[in-house]
Design an enzyme around this catalytic site. Structure first.
Site, PDB file in Angstrom:
ATOM      1  N   LYS A 249       2.274   2.260  -5.112  1.00 37.45           N
ATOM      2  CA  LYS A 249       2.944   1.782  -6.331  1.00 37.45           C
ATOM      3  C   LYS A 249       2.087   2.033  -7.562  1.00 37.45           C
ATOM      4  CE  LYS A 249       3.147  -2.327  -4.518  1.00 37.45           C
ATOM      5  NZ  LYS A 249       2.704  -2.008  -3.151  1.00 37.45           N
TER       6      LYS A 249
ATOM      7  N   GLY B  19      -4.397  -4.133  -4.568  1.00 35.49           N
ATOM      8  CA  GLY B  19      -5.361  -3.110  -4.985  1.00 35.49           C
ATOM      9  C   GLY B  19      -4.580  -1.862  -5.324  1.00 35.49           C
ATOM     10  N   HIS B  20      -4.297  -1.662  -6.605  1.00 35.63           N
ATOM     11  CA  HIS B  20      -3.496  -0.512  -7.016  1.00 35.63           C
ATOM     12  C   HIS B  20      -4.414   0.637  -7.428  1.00 35.63           C
ATOM     13  CE1 HIS B  20       0.162  -3.329  -7.785  1.00 35.63           C
ATOM     14  NE2 HIS B  20      -0.082  -3.120  -6.518  1.00 35.63           N
TER      15      HIS B  20
ATOM     16  N   ASP C 292       0.820  -1.216   0.000  1.00 32.10           N
ATOM     17  CA  ASP C 292       0.000   0.000   0.000  1.00 32.10           C
ATOM     18  C   ASP C 292       0.853   1.266   0.000  1.00 32.10           C
ATOM     19  OD1 ASP C 292      -2.261  -1.724   0.291  1.00 32.10           O
ATOM     20  OD2 ASP C 292      -1.842  -1.808   2.433  1.00 32.10           O
TER      21      ASP C 292
ATOM     22  N   GLN D 187       2.032  -5.827  -3.279  1.00 33.72           N
ATOM     23  CA  GLN D 187       2.349  -5.931  -1.842  1.00 33.72           C
ATOM     24  C   GLN D 187       3.690  -5.224  -1.570  1.00 33.72           C
ATOM     25  OE1 GLN D 187       1.397  -9.334  -3.309  1.00 33.72           O
ATOM     26  NE2 GLN D 187      -0.610  -8.468  -3.058  1.00 33.72           N
TER      27      GLN D 187
HETATM   28  P1  IMP Z   1      -2.715 -12.868   1.409  1.00 40.14           P
HETATM   29  O1  IMP Z   1      -1.784 -12.264   0.421  1.00 40.14           O
HETATM   30  O2  IMP Z   1      -4.160 -12.592   1.124  1.00 40.14           O
HETATM   31  O3  IMP Z   1      -2.425 -14.317   1.652  1.00 40.14           O
HETATM   32  O4  IMP Z   1      -2.444 -12.141   2.838  1.00 40.14           O
HETATM   33  C1  IMP Z   1      -1.212 -12.310   3.538  1.00 40.14           C
HETATM   34  C2  IMP Z   1      -0.802 -10.998   4.208  1.00 40.14           C
HETATM   35  O5  IMP Z   1      -0.443 -10.038   3.219  1.00 40.14           O
HETATM   36  C3  IMP Z   1      -1.907 -10.326   5.042  1.00 40.14           C
HETATM   37  O6  IMP Z   1      -1.310  -9.683   6.149  1.00 40.14           O
HETATM   38  C4  IMP Z   1      -2.492  -9.296   4.095  1.00 40.14           C
HETATM   39  O7  IMP Z   1      -3.099  -8.238   4.774  1.00 40.14           O
HETATM   40  C5  IMP Z   1      -1.226  -8.854   3.377  1.00 40.14           C
HETATM   41  N1  IMP Z   1      -1.506  -8.321   2.047  1.00 40.14           N
HETATM   42  C6  IMP Z   1      -1.808  -9.007   0.932  1.00 40.14           C
HETATM   43  N2  IMP Z   1      -1.980  -8.182  -0.111  1.00 40.14           N
HETATM   44  C7  IMP Z   1      -1.752  -6.955   0.348  1.00 40.14           C
HETATM   45  C8  IMP Z   1      -1.742  -5.662  -0.276  1.00 40.14           C
HETATM   46  O8  IMP Z   1      -1.940  -5.505  -1.476  1.00 40.14           O
HETATM   47  N3  IMP Z   1      -1.451  -4.616   0.541  1.00 40.14           N
HETATM   48  C9  IMP Z   1      -1.156  -4.774   1.855  1.00 40.14           C
HETATM   49  N4  IMP Z   1      -1.163  -5.951   2.480  1.00 40.14           N
HETATM   50  C10 IMP Z   1      -1.444  -7.035   1.726  1.00 40.14           C
END
Ligand code: IMP
Length: 432
Positions: free
Chosen positions: A21, A45-46, A18, A226
């Site tokens: 990017k 979520g970009h 977040d 991420q």
């Molecule tokens: P997953 O990717 O859904 O398996 O989540 C694993 C961890 O990564 C969790 O703590 C999510 O909140 C975090 N996470 C996954 N995608 C994002 C993102 O795009 N932004 C911030 N945190 C993320």
């Protein structure tokens, strides 16, 4: 940004995701021929704010908003076809031409409804605070060699067998979790057959296409999702996502050679946020936690979950700079700090008998540390209209100078608002 020395640029998040990017990729995509996503999936979520419209892109690279730019989803992504089609339909409805310029790696693994079911019913996913998009279960199947790839849709007879392996495993897991929910092979295959023509029309050998583009002198932007501290190897394990979010993942996830990468831009917020569970050493206490969340609109773009906020952590970003080989930094959301009377940067973690300046892999050891802060006077003036560094208040410049000094990477961009035009490009930005 792109010049004779920088033709292939990777953009990564250097914190916990977040970082903004999407906006940086949108700004840079204007100068790119190709934009490639290389890992993650619909957990990302970009956000791109065009002033009149705001797009949240989950799987399609933000470059799609620039006509003429070719966009690819690499083999390292776990692709949710349903979400992909919804995204495409939304773009088309908004007048964005997607036809003929969006490619999906035929080697990419699919996120299927049973992956989401397993993610939703697993207590381990809840403990980590996943996005519930089936990302972890899809990567698990990939590594366990029972995944379904885009190219499997070309072979209807073989598809049934591949899907059976995934569904059987998912159902065994659901039973183990004590859940009454189950997936069905026939329904899954039927749903895949129904979408196959549309998905296969986008399928491509993306590694080859990107390689050929690089060989022909095209400019290629690789868009990470991420952040570095969510990397499955380098992040705060087990509170991480399931892919390599760092720049090394760009080569494996796009299917190009590491030697083809010329530069890496690290995107950081002027403070720190994290969504989901796991350590956040500089996390604010109340009432600052709520104040910053509101000032920065810190709610997840995909899940709407409130983000945890803290001071800028230079230990974290220095670590990310090393692991990613950052050639430059983009600092975003500086404007969110505008009203604070003082701001801090964490420069080390205090432990009994000393200070650590390297981010540890051992989270138990991390618990016994306390952040060491350097304090700066706030600038208490709006930076939202700054377009050159000289427009920034001296106190804001001092804050940025210190970040640059601590991270030992030059700041190339400073973002001062959500809109495309609210950005300062620093001298030398052409050479990240
Ligand atoms: P997953 O990717 O859904 O398996 O989540 C694993 C961890 O990564 C969790 O703590 C999510 O909140 C975090 N996470 C996954 N995608 C994002 C993102 O795009 N932004 C911030 N945190 C993320």
């Amino acid at each position: 940004m792109f010049d004779s020395e920088t033709r292939t640029l990777v953009v990564v998040g250097a914190q916990w995701g977040d970082e903004g990017k999407g906006k940086l990729v949108d700004v840079l995509a204007e100068r790119a021929d190709w934009v490639v996503r290389y890992q993650g999936g619909a957990n990302a979520g970009h956000t791109v704010d065009l002033g009149t419209t705001c797009f949240i892109l989950q799987q399609i690279p933000s470059g799609i908003l620039h006509s003429g730019v070719r966009c690819a989803i690499g083999n390292g992504v776990v692709l949710d076809p349903e979400t992909l089609f919804t995204e495409i339909d939304r773009l088309v409805k908004s007048g964005i031409d997607v036809e003929g310029r969006l490619y999906v790696s035929d080697r990419a693994h699919l996120v299927l409804p049973y992956h989401k079911l397993v993610d939703a019913e697993s207590s381990a996913s809840r403990a980590i605070g996943t996005t519930g998009r089936g990302i972890g279960p899809a990567y698990e199947d990939k590594v366990a060699r029972r995944g379904v790839r885009v190219l499997d849709l070309r072979h209807p007879r073989h598809l049934h067998e591949v899907v059976s392996r995934g569904v059987d495993h998912a159902n065994a897991l659901l039973a183990h979790f004590g859940s009454a929910r189950r997936a069905a092979v026939d329904d899954t295959v039927a749903a895949l057959e129904a979408i196959a023509p549309r998905l296969l029309a986008l399928a491509d050998d993306v590694g080859l296409s990107v390689h050929q583009a690089i060989e022909s002198g095209a400019t290629v932007l690789m868009e990470g999702a991420q952040g570095s501290l969510l990397d499955v190897d380098h992040g705060t394990y087990p509170f991480v996502t399931s892919s390599n979010t760092t720049s090394g993942g760009a080569a494996t996830g796009a299917g190009i050679a590491p030697t083809a990468i010329d530069a890496v831009l690290g995107v950081v917020k002027a403070y720190t946020t994290r969504v989901g569970n796991g350590p956040l050493p500089t996390e604010f206490a109340e009432p600052l936690a709520t104040r910053m969340r509101d000032l920065g609109h810190e709610y997840g773009a995909v899940t709407g979950r409130p983000r945890r906020c803290g001071w800028f952590d230079a230990v974290v970003v220095r670590y990310a700079a090393r692991v990613n080989g950052l050639s430059g930094l983009a600092v975003t959301k500086l404007d969110v700090l505008d009203t604070l009377d003082r701001v801090a940067i964490c420069t080390g973690y205090q432990v009994a008998g000393g200070v650590h300046t390297e981010f540890p892999g051992d989270l138990v050891a991390l618990e016994d540390t306390a952040p060491q802060y350097e304090w700066f006077e706030g600038w208490q003036r709006s930076t939202a209209d700054a377009r050159r560094v000289d427009d920034l208040p001296p106190a804001a410049r001092r804050y940025l100078d210190r970040i640059e000094e601590l991270i030992e990477a030059p700041i190339r961009f400073v973002s001062v608002g959500t809109r495309r035009d609210q950005i300062i490009e620093l001298a030398g930005a052409a050479r990240v």
